[in-house]
Design an enzyme around this catalytic site. Structure first.
Site, short mmCIF file in Angstrom:
data_model
loop_
_atom_site.label_atom_id
_atom_site.label_comp_id
_atom_site.label_asym_id
_atom_site.label_seq_id
_atom_site.Cartn_x
_atom_site.Cartn_y
_atom_site.Cartn_z
CG ASN A 97 -1.90 0.97 1.36
OD1 ASN A 97 -2.22 1.29 2.63
ND2 ASN A 97 -2.32 1.58 0.31
CG ASN B 35 -8.24 8.52 -1.28
OD1 ASN B 35 -7.61 7.84 -0.49
ND2 ASN B 35 -9.57 8.74 -0.84
CB CYS C 295 -3.96 7.14 5.21
SG CYS C 295 -3.04 5.90 4.15
CG ASN D 255 -0.94 0.14 5.55
OD1 ASN D 255 -0.56 -0.34 6.75
ND2 ASN D 255 -1.64 -0.63 4.91
CG ASN E 173 -12.26 2.94 2.32
OD1 ASN E 173 -11.26 3.07 1.79
ND2 ASN E 173 -12.71 3.84 3.20
CD GLU F 191 -7.40 2.28 0.53
OE1 GLU F 191 -7.22 3.19 0.99
OE2 GLU F 191 -6.10 1.82 0.23
NE ARG F 192 -13.80 7.99 1.23
CZ ARG F 192 -13.97 8.61 2.26
NH1 ARG F 192 -15.28 9.04 2.48
NH2 ARG F 192 -12.97 8.95 3.22
CB CYS G 120 -6.80 -0.75 2.95
SG CYS G 120 -7.60 0.67 3.73
N GLY G 121 -4.53 -0.24 5.93
CA GLY G 121 -4.75 -0.11 7.42
C GLY G 121 -6.02 -0.17 7.72
CB THR G 122 -8.49 2.41 7.53
OG1 THR G 122 -8.81 2.80 6.55
CG2 THR G 122 -7.94 3.83 8.28
#
Length: 274
Positions: free
Chosen positions: A13, A63, A72, A74, A191, A209-210, A218-220
């Site tokens: 990512n 983004n 975000c 990561n 997302n 991801e949005r 994707c961390g979140t």
């Protein structure tokens, strides 16, 4: 315009990071899109580091479509590692739109970040109308044309929906992702994660991801998936989230705050010519 920047990633990512603490670089939306374009520099998100008197720095995330993001995971871990190297400090606090995030730099470029508490109310996600966020009852269709109803909505700095399925390989995230991202129920888009429970401490995930599309990790989304697993009594307080490129370890503490731990890449200095 010549811009000095950094390139980093967390499990693939990837991010372009521009330091605005001393010299300010202002970019238009079109310029952000160009930098994120993989035919030019290429990244999932562009991050600005800005001065902040109440933290080590303030972060702004954009983004690849040029739109700003509130969080975000990561990217926060990557910048925490970068600033840690600079300040020779293993504990870093970064301000974001979703609040102050504390990171700890461990051995071998492993960084843990406290994301905070998840938001579960319909107007906090946000949704366009009041619904049961634990199960939105949204339909997705697998590659065998079977219907699946579900979807747990969670906000961890940005809106997420998580679908738990029996076989992750049966679902085409590149088709389902943009459909659900732009679903009328999500006024700020969302997302999208397709998740398969392997056991109480391991979930395999694919993420759309949005504003960025298909991403390697994707961390979140990892945080949202782990929390959704606990909420649905599918997993424990500590869960590994497995992407195609590796794992993030997510834990939920006694205060219901979410912590994310995983590796970050080496720091690469780059020069961008616009």
């Amino acid at each position: 315009m010549d811009i000095k920047a950094f390139k980093m990633d967390g499990l693939g990512n990837d991010f372009v990071i521009i330091d605005n603490r001393e010299k300010i670089t202002n970019l238009t939306k079109d310029q952000i899109v160009k930098i994120c374009d993989r035919n030019f520099i290429g990244c999932d998100q562009l991050i600005f580091i800005e001065p902040d008197s109440s933290a080590d720095a303030n972060l702004k995330f954009f983004n690849s479509d040029g739109g700003e993001s509130g969080a975000c995971g990561n990217g926060t871990r990557c910048v925490a590692n970068l600033i840690s190297n600079e300040k020779n400090n293993k504990s870093i606090i970064l301000n974001t739109l979703s609040g102050k995030l504390k990171s700890e730099i461990l051995e071998k470029k492993i960084v843990t970040t406290e994301i905070g508490k998840a938001k579960l109310k319909w107007d906090e996600i946000p949704l366009s109308k009041e619904m049961d966020t634990k199960n939105l009852n949204i339909k997705i269709i697998d590659t065998n044309n079977n219907e699946h109803l579900g979807g747990t909505a969670i906000n961890v700095g940005n809106p997420h929906i998580v679908f738990f399925v029996k076989r992750i390989e049966d679902f085409n995230i590149e088709k389902i992702g943009p459909e659900i991202e732009n679903h009328e129920i999500f006024p700020e888009k969302c997302n999208v994660s397709i998740a398969q429970i392997f056991n109480k401490n391991l979930i395999k995930v694919k993420v759309w991801e949005r504003g960025a599309g298909l991403t390697k990790a994707c961390g979140t989304a990892a945080c949202a998936t782990a929390y959704a697993g606990k909420l649905n009594n599918l997993t424990e307080n500590k869960t590994d989230i497995e992407f195609a490129t590796g794992k993030l370890s997510i834990s939920i503490d006694e205060n219901d705050s979410i912590h994310m731990k995983g590796p970050v890449s080496n720091i690469k200095e780059i020069n961008i010519k616009l």
